[in-house]
Write an enzyme that holds these catalytic residues in place. Sequence first.
Site, PDB file in Angstrom:
ATOM      1  N   LYS A   1      18.115  35.393 -30.675  1.00  0.00           N
ATOM      2  CA  LYS A   1      17.099  35.138 -31.693  1.00  0.00           C
ATOM      3  C   LYS A   1      16.228  36.386 -31.899  1.00  0.00           C
ATOM      4  CE  LYS A   1      13.018  34.277 -29.421  1.00  0.00           C
ATOM      5  NZ  LYS A   1      12.487  33.883 -28.208  1.00  0.00           N
TER       6      LYS A   1
ATOM      7  N   HIS B   1      18.610  30.070 -25.212  1.00  0.00           N
ATOM      8  CA  HIS B   1      18.814  29.779 -23.787  1.00  0.00           C
ATOM      9  C   HIS B   1      18.148  28.471 -23.365  1.00  0.00           C
ATOM     10  CE1 HIS B   1      14.832  31.662 -23.242  1.00  0.00           C
ATOM     11  NE2 HIS B   1      14.805  31.131 -22.040  1.00  0.00           N
TER      12      HIS B   1
ATOM     13  N   GLU C   1       2.589  29.305 -21.018  1.00  0.00           N
ATOM     14  CA  GLU C   1       2.991  30.261 -19.981  1.00  0.00           C
ATOM     15  C   GLU C   1       1.813  31.094 -19.497  1.00  0.00           C
ATOM     16  OE1 GLU C   1       7.079  32.122 -20.780  1.00  0.00           O
ATOM     17  OE2 GLU C   1       6.116  32.108 -22.733  1.00  0.00           O
TER      18      GLU C   1
ATOM     19  N   ASP D   1       8.240  33.028 -32.053  1.00  0.00           N
ATOM     20  CA  ASP D   1       8.870  33.315 -30.766  1.00  0.00           C
ATOM     21  C   ASP D   1       9.337  32.035 -30.066  1.00  0.00           C
ATOM     22  OD1 ASP D   1       9.604  34.942 -28.518  1.00  0.00           O
ATOM     23  OD2 ASP D   1       7.808  34.251 -27.476  1.00  0.00           O
TER      24      ASP D   1
ATOM     25  N   HIS E   1      13.165  27.805 -29.934  1.00  0.00           N
ATOM     26  CA  HIS E   1      13.415  26.962 -28.757  1.00  0.00           C
ATOM     27  C   HIS E   1      12.853  25.539 -28.860  1.00  0.00           C
ATOM     28  CE1 HIS E   1      14.616  30.750 -27.159  1.00  0.00           C
ATOM     29  NE2 HIS E   1      13.392  31.222 -27.057  1.00  0.00           N
TER      30      HIS E   1
HETATM   31  O1  LIG Z   1      12.746  33.432 -25.479  1.00  0.00           O
HETATM   32  C1  LIG Z   1      11.676  33.420 -24.906  1.00  0.00           C
HETATM   33  O2  LIG Z   1      11.502  32.599 -23.855  1.00  0.00           O
HETATM   34  C2  LIG Z   1      10.560  32.936 -22.836  1.00  0.00           C
HETATM   35  C3  LIG Z   1      10.343  31.659 -22.035  1.00  0.00           C
HETATM   36  O3  LIG Z   1      11.545  31.228 -21.479  1.00  0.00           O
HETATM   37  P1  LIG Z   1      11.801  31.373 -19.911  1.00  0.00           P
HETATM   38  O4  LIG Z   1      13.134  30.759 -19.706  1.00  0.00           O
HETATM   39  O5  LIG Z   1      11.765  32.851 -19.601  1.00  0.00           O
HETATM   40  O6  LIG Z   1      10.692  30.645 -19.250  1.00  0.00           O
HETATM   41  C4  LIG Z   1       9.262  33.429 -23.428  1.00  0.00           C
HETATM   42  O7  LIG Z   1       8.436  33.913 -22.399  1.00  0.00           O
HETATM   43  C5  LIG Z   1       9.540  34.565 -24.391  1.00  0.00           C
HETATM   44  O8  LIG Z   1       8.331  34.986 -25.015  1.00  0.00           O
HETATM   45  C6  LIG Z   1      10.514  34.109 -25.459  1.00  0.00           C
HETATM   46  O9  LIG Z   1      10.876  35.219 -26.258  1.00  0.00           O
END
Ligand SMILES: O=C1O[C@H](COP(=O)(O)O)[C@@H](O)[C@H](O)[C@H]1O
Length: 448
Positions: free
Chosen positions: A126, A156, A194, A213, A218
Amino acid sequence: MFIFGANGDLTSRLLLPALGQLLTLEPDRGIHLVGVGQETGTDDDWRKRVTECFDDDAGPTARRVAQESRYLQADVTQSDELRTVFAAARGPAVLYFAVPPSIAQKSCDAMSGVDIPDGTILALEKPFGSDESSARDFNHMLAQLVPENQVFRVDHFLGQSILLDVFGVRFANRVFEPVWSAEHIESVVIRYDEPLGLEGRAGYYDSAGALKDMLQSHLLQILAVVAMDPPATLDERDLRDATTAALRATHVWHDDPVKSSRRARYTAGEVGGEMLPAYVDENGVDPARGTETLAEATFAVDTARWQGVPFILRSGKALDPAVKEIALTFRQVRHLPHQFTGATSPDVLSFRFGPDELSLHINVHKGTQPFELHRSAVTADLGEGSMRAYVEVLSGILDGDATLAVRGDAAEQCWRIVAPIIDAWRDGKVPLDDYPAGSSGPASWRPV
Ligand SMILES: O=C1O[C@H](COP(=O)(O)O)[C@@H](O)[C@H](O)[C@H]1O
């Protein structure tokens, strides 16, 4: 498997460690790994990097794949150099684009003049396009290259173990399957707060922000899994038809992006014992862009199953506590005999991300009086952390099974869904609030 962007952060932080884990778990996989980058490099340097990125306890297959892997210097936006890439393939190739989206798009464009071997798989990270029409154009371009089920738009989160638990809990349990609808569920919150700050990703994040993002990609994929009607099977066609139908039915709550969305940005503060500068003072950030680091929006899913149920999606950076969960709040019981005392709250079923945990928060008897109610939670510790997500992603790609990848029309839908919010924010119709890093968000926001 060719990794385009061999020298990048995604490759060393996520792809290679996950590949090492996958080859350790499934040592019978035959794979030849080639790192492709624009930078000069040697096979030896690359092999060393691959080995370092694999776990210390990587199995013999993983170690062998690392030792036999090669490095190819190429500009993958040039047709001639792509021909060299395909010539280096020893069988059907997976091209994993661990490069910025503009490069991925240029590379696919350059591929139109190249003879692409049968069975070639294209794996793209993405963001997929930058709005509905650019996503549609990109889909059109990809359709000229390979069949849709050989295009893996990687998300993911679809490989996160807790999301896979949602499938099991929802469909394999009589206590949940029949109550998974507006008749019994009052609201759904999908939240990914987060503690992490920008982590040196300003180049990408400052032009994306939390909405694009996390929510646009997601969290809408999670919404689709929670909201879909039960598919007949969980194969690629049935599952992706069901999730895409849910997305097609999704739109901003009351079609009012101003009242149904909020945004904010962190100021300086302490998170987990460390001081974070204000977002606008982070390296590479352009304060004039007004990028949000926390986004929240409410959506409706206009199906018979979900009529009137708000789906609240929220995600942000530099937040404490970390709250990463899918929470379904049930409606109150239709009748509660008046003899009960104590507070009753609605039941809540929550799925927490890494370490994975399933909890059912319910009212139980606990006190000294015969009908005194207390709140209690039945919790199952489900173990897995989020690292496994890329293992799942790679396993699907190498098996050529696109079930857990985003289909082209779904990617377009995700842009359509958030477009009214993007417009309202761009036009300044929703204020950009602030919150200190290390807090749970702006003090003025009502809790979700
Ligand atoms: O794709 C992303 O995901 C992360 C959070 O996923 P994680 O599996 O690493 O917890 C996010 O921190 C990031 O900004 C975003 O681009």
